[in-house]
Design a protein around this motif. Structure first.
Motif, mmCIF file in Angstrom:
data_model
loop_
_atom_site.group_PDB
_atom_site.id
_atom_site.type_symbol
_atom_site.label_atom_id
_atom_site.label_comp_id
_atom_site.label_asym_id
_atom_site.label_seq_id
_atom_site.Cartn_x
_atom_site.Cartn_y
_atom_site.Cartn_z
ATOM 1 N N ARG A 88 0.834 -1.205 0.000
ATOM 2 C CA ARG A 88 0.000 0.000 0.000
ATOM 3 C C ARG A 88 0.872 1.260 0.000
ATOM 4 O O ARG A 88 0.623 2.203 -0.761
ATOM 5 N N ALA A 189 -7.955 1.867 -4.825
ATOM 6 C CA ALA A 189 -8.947 1.771 -3.750
ATOM 7 C C ALA A 189 -9.841 0.556 -3.973
ATOM 8 O O ALA A 189 -10.108 -0.230 -3.047
ATOM 9 N N THR A 190 -10.302 0.374 -5.198
ATOM 10 C CA THR A 190 -11.148 -0.780 -5.524
ATOM 11 C C THR A 190 -10.364 -2.080 -5.395
ATOM 12 O O THR A 190 -10.859 -3.079 -4.857
ATOM 13 N N THR A 193 -9.746 -3.255 -1.797
ATOM 14 C CA THR A 193 -11.003 -3.734 -1.219
ATOM 15 C C THR A 193 -11.316 -5.142 -1.714
ATOM 16 O O THR A 193 -11.796 -5.991 -0.950
ATOM 17 N N MET A 194 -10.998 -5.399 -2.989
ATOM 18 C CA MET A 194 -11.310 -6.695 -3.580
ATOM 19 C C MET A 194 -10.387 -7.807 -3.102
ATOM 20 O O MET A 194 -10.821 -8.952 -2.949
ATOM 21 N N GLU A 196 -8.303 -7.867 -0.248
ATOM 22 C CA GLU A 196 -8.067 -8.046 1.186
ATOM 23 C C GLU A 196 -8.709 -9.328 1.711
ATOM 24 O O GLU A 196 -9.793 -9.716 1.280
ATOM 25 N N LYS A 201 -11.559 -7.071 6.839
ATOM 26 C CA LYS A 201 -12.661 -6.180 6.503
ATOM 27 C C LYS A 201 -13.553 -5.900 7.702
ATOM 28 O O LYS A 201 -14.549 -5.196 7.599
#
Length: 202
Positions: A88, A189-190, A193-194, A196, A201
């Motif tokens: 990241r 960002a997407t 999220t996908m 992880e 979460k």
């Protein structure tokens, strides 16, 4: 007669300057005269190292890819946190570089892929090989993240690597259209999220 050789560091400087020119102006729009002036070398010195402009571009692709992979590993090693945290941070640093200079040489491979990948078998092979090496590196990073439990394991690491690489290349092209780093921000960002792991979460 064997061609003369000059110090290796001079050759590398020519490759680095060439990478800057091709990234900013493209392959077709960068003439030999511009290359010689930017690198401050004579035509004879240039041809001591490279057969022609095409071979020069192929060596730039290989050199730039190798330098970027080494840089990525070195900078990653200086960061703290989980392996995913480090990725990241690295991605955020890359985006900041583009924000400071939208034409920076980091998009060299994307530029040349769109412009010259079909121009000759030599270009096609160089770009294909470089892209595969980058994918291999991303795949290994994802495998490490899966082993530490930060990335989902229901998708093979190679598929995630391809998702990352293909999405990033597409976002770079959109960056050029929008003249903004927002496509990179939206993509990452997407993406995170996908990929992880569900446990992250909350």
């Amino acid at each position: 007669m064997t061609r003369g050789r000059r110090p290796e560091h001079s050759r590398e400087k020519i490759l680095e300057k060439g990478a800057e020119l091709f990234a900013r102006n493209g392959y077709a729009a960068t003439g030999l005269k511009e290359i010689l002036e930017a690198c401050e070398v004579s035509k004879g010195s240039f041809y001591n190292f490279f057969e022609n402009k095409e071979q020069f571009a192929v060596e730039i692709i290989n050199h730039h890819k190798s330098m970027e992979l080494v840089r990525w590993e070195e900078e990653m090693s200086s960061l703290t946190g989980t392996y995913l945290d480090k990725i990241r941070q690295m991605v955020e640093m890359e985006i900041r570089k583009y924000d400071e200079d939208l034409d920076c040489t980091g998009c060299l491979l994307a530029n040349l892929t769109g412009e010259v990948s079909q121009a000759s078998p030599l270009f096609s092979e160089a770009i294909r090989t470089s892209s595969l090496e980058v994918l291999d590196s991303i795949e290994e990073d994802i495998r490490i993240c899966q082993e530490e439990g930060t990335v989902r394991t229901d998708i093979p690491p190679r598929q995630i690597a391809e998702l990352i690489w293909n999405g990033w290349q597409g976002a770079l092209l959109q960056l050029k259209v929008e003249r903004s780093v927002e496509p990179l921000r939206r993509h990452t960002a997407t993406l995170f999220t996908m990929i992880e792991a569900p446990t992250l979460k909350g």
